[in-house]
Write an enzyme that holds these catalytic residues in place. Structure first.
Site, short mmCIF file in Angstrom:
data_model
loop_
_atom_site.label_atom_id
_atom_site.label_comp_id
_atom_site.label_asym_id
_atom_site.label_seq_id
_atom_site.Cartn_x
_atom_site.Cartn_y
_atom_site.Cartn_z
N HIS A 72 0.85 -1.20 0.00
CA HIS A 72 0.00 0.00 0.00
C HIS A 72 0.88 1.24 0.00
O HIS A 72 1.67 1.45 0.92
CB HIS A 72 -0.92 0.02 1.23
CG HIS A 72 -2.14 -0.83 1.04
ND1 HIS A 72 -3.37 -0.49 1.52
CD2 HIS A 72 -2.30 -2.01 0.41
CE1 HIS A 72 -4.26 -1.42 1.19
NE2 HIS A 72 -3.63 -2.36 0.53
N TYR A 200 -9.30 5.89 7.20
CA TYR A 200 -9.51 6.20 8.62
C TYR A 200 -10.46 7.39 8.65
O TYR A 200 -10.13 8.47 8.14
CB TYR A 200 -8.20 6.62 9.29
CG TYR A 200 -7.17 5.51 9.46
CD1 TYR A 200 -6.35 5.11 8.41
CD2 TYR A 200 -7.00 4.89 10.69
CE1 TYR A 200 -5.40 4.11 8.57
CE2 TYR A 200 -6.04 3.89 10.87
CZ TYR A 200 -5.25 3.51 9.81
OH TYR A 200 -4.30 2.52 9.98
N PRO A 292 -5.04 0.72 18.53
CA PRO A 292 -4.73 0.23 17.18
C PRO A 292 -4.78 1.29 16.08
O PRO A 292 -4.40 0.99 14.94
CB PRO A 292 -5.78 -0.86 16.94
CG PRO A 292 -6.87 -0.59 17.91
CD PRO A 292 -6.26 0.10 19.08
N LYS A 296 0.38 0.08 15.08
CA LYS A 296 1.75 -0.02 15.56
C LYS A 296 2.05 -1.23 16.46
O LYS A 296 3.22 -1.59 16.65
CB LYS A 296 2.13 1.25 16.35
CG LYS A 296 2.29 2.46 15.47
CD LYS A 296 3.62 2.42 14.72
CE LYS A 296 3.64 3.31 13.51
NZ LYS A 296 3.56 2.62 12.24
N TYR A 384 3.76 6.58 10.22
CA TYR A 384 2.93 5.45 9.79
C TYR A 384 3.77 4.35 9.14
O TYR A 384 3.55 3.16 9.38
CB TYR A 384 1.82 5.94 8.84
CG TYR A 384 0.72 4.92 8.65
CD1 TYR A 384 -0.34 4.84 9.56
CD2 TYR A 384 0.73 4.04 7.57
CE1 TYR A 384 -1.35 3.91 9.41
CE2 TYR A 384 -0.28 3.11 7.40
CZ TYR A 384 -1.32 3.04 8.32
OH TYR A 384 -2.31 2.11 8.17
P1 RFL Z 1 0.26 -11.52 21.64
O1 RFL Z 1 -0.06 -11.57 20.21
O2 RFL Z 1 -0.81 -11.14 22.60
O3 RFL Z 1 0.87 -12.94 22.03
C1 RFL Z 1 1.12 -13.29 23.38
C2 RFL Z 1 1.02 -14.80 23.50
O4 RFL Z 1 1.33 -15.18 24.84
C3 RFL Z 1 0.37 -16.15 25.26
N1 RFL Z 1 0.30 -16.12 26.73
C4 RFL Z 1 0.91 -17.01 27.56
N2 RFL Z 1 1.68 -18.07 27.28
C5 RFL Z 1 2.15 -18.79 28.35
N3 RFL Z 1 1.86 -18.48 29.63
C6 RFL Z 1 1.10 -17.42 29.96
N4 RFL Z 1 0.82 -17.10 31.21
C7 RFL Z 1 0.58 -16.63 28.87
N5 RFL Z 1 -0.19 -15.52 28.82
C8 RFL Z 1 -0.35 -15.23 27.52
C9 RFL Z 1 -0.91 -15.74 24.58
O5 RFL Z 1 -1.84 -16.83 24.48
C10 RFL Z 1 -0.39 -15.29 23.21
O6 RFL Z 1 -0.36 -16.35 22.28
O7 RFL Z 1 1.49 -10.51 21.91
P2 RFL Z 1 2.75 -10.13 20.99
O8 RFL Z 1 3.41 -11.34 20.44
O9 RFL Z 1 3.53 -9.15 21.78
O10 RFL Z 1 2.12 -9.39 19.72
C11 RFL Z 1 1.47 -8.14 19.85
C12 RFL Z 1 0.36 -8.00 18.81
O11 RFL Z 1 -0.47 -9.14 18.88
C13 RFL Z 1 -0.48 -6.74 19.01
O12 RFL Z 1 0.35 -5.65 19.39
C14 RFL Z 1 -1.24 -6.34 17.72
O13 RFL Z 1 -2.21 -7.29 17.41
C15 RFL Z 1 -1.90 -4.98 17.90
N6 RFL Z 1 -2.73 -4.60 16.74
C16 RFL Z 1 -2.16 -4.08 15.61
N7 RFL Z 1 -0.81 -3.96 15.49
C17 RFL Z 1 -0.24 -3.51 14.32
O14 RFL Z 1 1.00 -3.41 14.25
N8 RFL Z 1 -1.00 -3.17 13.20
C18 RFL Z 1 -2.35 -3.26 13.24
O15 RFL Z 1 -2.97 -3.01 12.21
C19 RFL Z 1 -2.98 -3.69 14.47
N9 RFL Z 1 -4.32 -3.81 14.56
C20 RFL Z 1 -4.12 -4.75 16.81
C21 RFL Z 1 -4.89 -4.33 15.69
C22 RFL Z 1 -4.74 -5.29 17.93
C23 RFL Z 1 -6.11 -5.41 17.95
N10 RFL Z 1 -6.67 -6.00 19.12
C24 RFL Z 1 -7.61 -7.03 19.09
C25 RFL Z 1 -6.09 -5.72 20.42
C26 RFL Z 1 -6.25 -4.44 15.70
C27 RFL Z 1 -6.88 -4.96 16.85
C28 RFL Z 1 -8.38 -5.00 16.83
C1 PHB Z 2 -6.55 -4.08 10.41
O1 PHB Z 2 -6.58 -4.29 9.18
O2 PHB Z 2 -6.92 -4.94 11.23
C2 PHB Z 2 -6.07 -2.76 10.90
C3 PHB Z 2 -5.55 -1.85 10.00
C4 PHB Z 2 -5.10 -0.61 10.43
C5 PHB Z 2 -5.20 -0.30 11.78
C6 PHB Z 2 -5.70 -1.22 12.68
C7 PHB Z 2 -6.14 -2.45 12.24
O3 PHB Z 2 -4.76 0.93 12.19
#
Ligand code: RFL
Ligand code: PHB
Length: 389
Positions: A72, A200, A292, A296, A384
């Protein structure tokens, strides 16, 4: 059981760290509380910075990313029915890649399995021990049996609710937090996206985001109350509300269909300092959370484990602790800049319940400034696409 680095959590942070270490000949075991299928069923991030895709290429886990990831070169910000394109390529020379976190996780798991590296899924009651000395240990139970792992270092990659940050000695941790008074309701649907680039949108009824996973799969979000229940949102209600919040062109292009996933995520900014306690290191969501809006979270998890892997590799290659000593400071410097950007994007685009007319005008003035100033757009764009490591 013995290994060099015990990694807690098989999210993107833990899996990528394991792969970076493996490529440099450093052993690891991953302990994950959930099952593999559960981890793969979580729908989360979608936008990867160039730095993140470079790391995936470095560990040789980019075949599907290259084939299926969508480059993108820009995205749009909408406000009060107007839309402004942020031309990332023109403003920064870089672009981002749309490729789901679920797919990143799947690819990293496959690479780990192919390399014969150990991941223990459904490890219950993981506890961390003796990381203030030279011989840390990790304990857990699985299928009713107690297990024990001796290691040199522990990487806490277990997300916001994990055990690692909670194991830091009392008083050693300082935390900084803002909980936003709203959440995001997200829907995944097998319908073509309403736009080929992300939109957005800041609207009087609340924020909306149009994203995607592929040319035939859309990911949409709308701002909702923090106590909202997903059961109260039928697909029809969601599509109606989304269209209300988009400019007329985008709204007319929304193709509706049955949702294949629907969930609500709370929005929070959070940082824990420091990231090191003896031989325990925190990385990813275990150490920090961003709302989110700036896309990041996953990207910060990747930059953290880049710094941490370099420090651990240096420790094994040169017996030098310099990198490990510097890890917390290096990672936090980048974390705080991403926290600022995510907070700023969130503040610009959401509707706050206690917002007065003045504050609404401030959001509008900020948007108009973006329309009129290349410098303002460049600042947004460079954040970004991702600040340099
Ligand atoms: P995770 O992915 O939460 O993984 C942690 C893992 O640890 C396990 N765990 C345990 N294991 C053993 N013992 C325990 N006591 C444990 N407790 C937990 C869990 O089951 C899990 O498998 O953390 P990690 O690896 O640091 O990754 C971080 C990302 O997942 C998170 O920052 C992103 O998803 C945030 N996020 C976004 N980030 C982006 O860079 N770009 C995006 O577009 C973006 N969109 C989003 C997002 C997060 C969202 N939500 C649901 C919070 C959109 C959403 C809606
Ligand atoms: C997504 O595609 O899940 C997404 C994209 C951009 C964001 C957050 C989530 O800022």
């Amino acid at each position: 059981m013995r290994t060099q680095v015990a990694i807690i959590g098989s999210g993107p942070a833990g899996l990528l760290l394991g792969q970076l270490l493996h490529r440099a000949g450093v052993e690891s075991v991953i302990l994950e509380r959930r099952s593999k299928d559960y981890v793969l069923s979580r729908i989360r991030a979608g936008v990867l910075e160039q730095g993140t895709t470079d790391l995936l290429s470095k560990v040789g886990v980019d075949a599907r990313l290259k084939a299926e990831g969508l480059p993108h070169e820009g995205f749009a910000i909408g406000f009060a029915n107007r839309r402004q394109r942020i031309d990332l390529k023109d403003l920064t020379g870089q672009c981002v890649t749309v490729y789901g976190q679920t797919e990143v996780t799947r690819d990293l798991m496959a690479a780990r399995e192919a390399a014969g590296l150990t991941t223990v899924y459904e490890a219950e009651g993981v506890s961390l021990d003796a990381f203030d000395g030279a011989s840390p240990r990790v304990h857990w139970t699985k299928d009713g049996r107690a297990h024990d792992l001796a290691c040199d270092f522990i990487a806490g990659c277990d997300g916001f609710h994990g055990v690692s940050r909670a194991s830091a000695p009392a008083g050693a941790l300082e935390t900084f937090e803002r909980v936003y008074p709203f959440g995001w309701l997200g829907v995944l649907a097998d319908v073509p996206p309403c736009s080929h680039e992300l939109i957005y949108a800041g609207h009087d009824r609340g924020f909306a985001l149009c994203s995607m996973r592929s040319p035939t799969r859309s990911r949409y979000y709308i701002q909702c109350g923090s106590d909202e229940r997903v059961e109260n949102w039928s697909d029809d209600r969601f599509w109606d509300e989304l269209r209300h919040r988009l400019d007329p062109d985008a709204a007319a292009n929304v193709v509706t269909g049955p949702s294949i996933e629907k969930s609500i995520a709370p929005l929070r900014s959070f940082v824990a300092e420091p990231l090191r306690f003896g031989r325990l290191f925190l990385a990813g969501d275990a150490a920090h959370i961003v709302p989110p809006t700036g896309a990041k979270g996953l990207n910060l998890a990747a930059s953290d484990v880049h710094y941490l892997s370099e420090a651990l590799i240096e420790r094994y290659a040169d017996r030098s602790e310099a990198g490990l000593d510097a890890y917390s400071g290096r990672a936090l410097a980048r974390i705080w800049k991403s926290e600022r950007f995510s907070w700023w994007m969130t503040s610009l685009l959401h509707r706050f319940a206690d917002q007065n007319a003045f504050e609404r005008r401030m959001q509008e003035a900020e948007f108009i400034y973006l329309e009129e100033s290349r410098a303002a757009r460049t600042s947004l764009a460079e954040n970004y696409v991702g600040l340099p490591y």
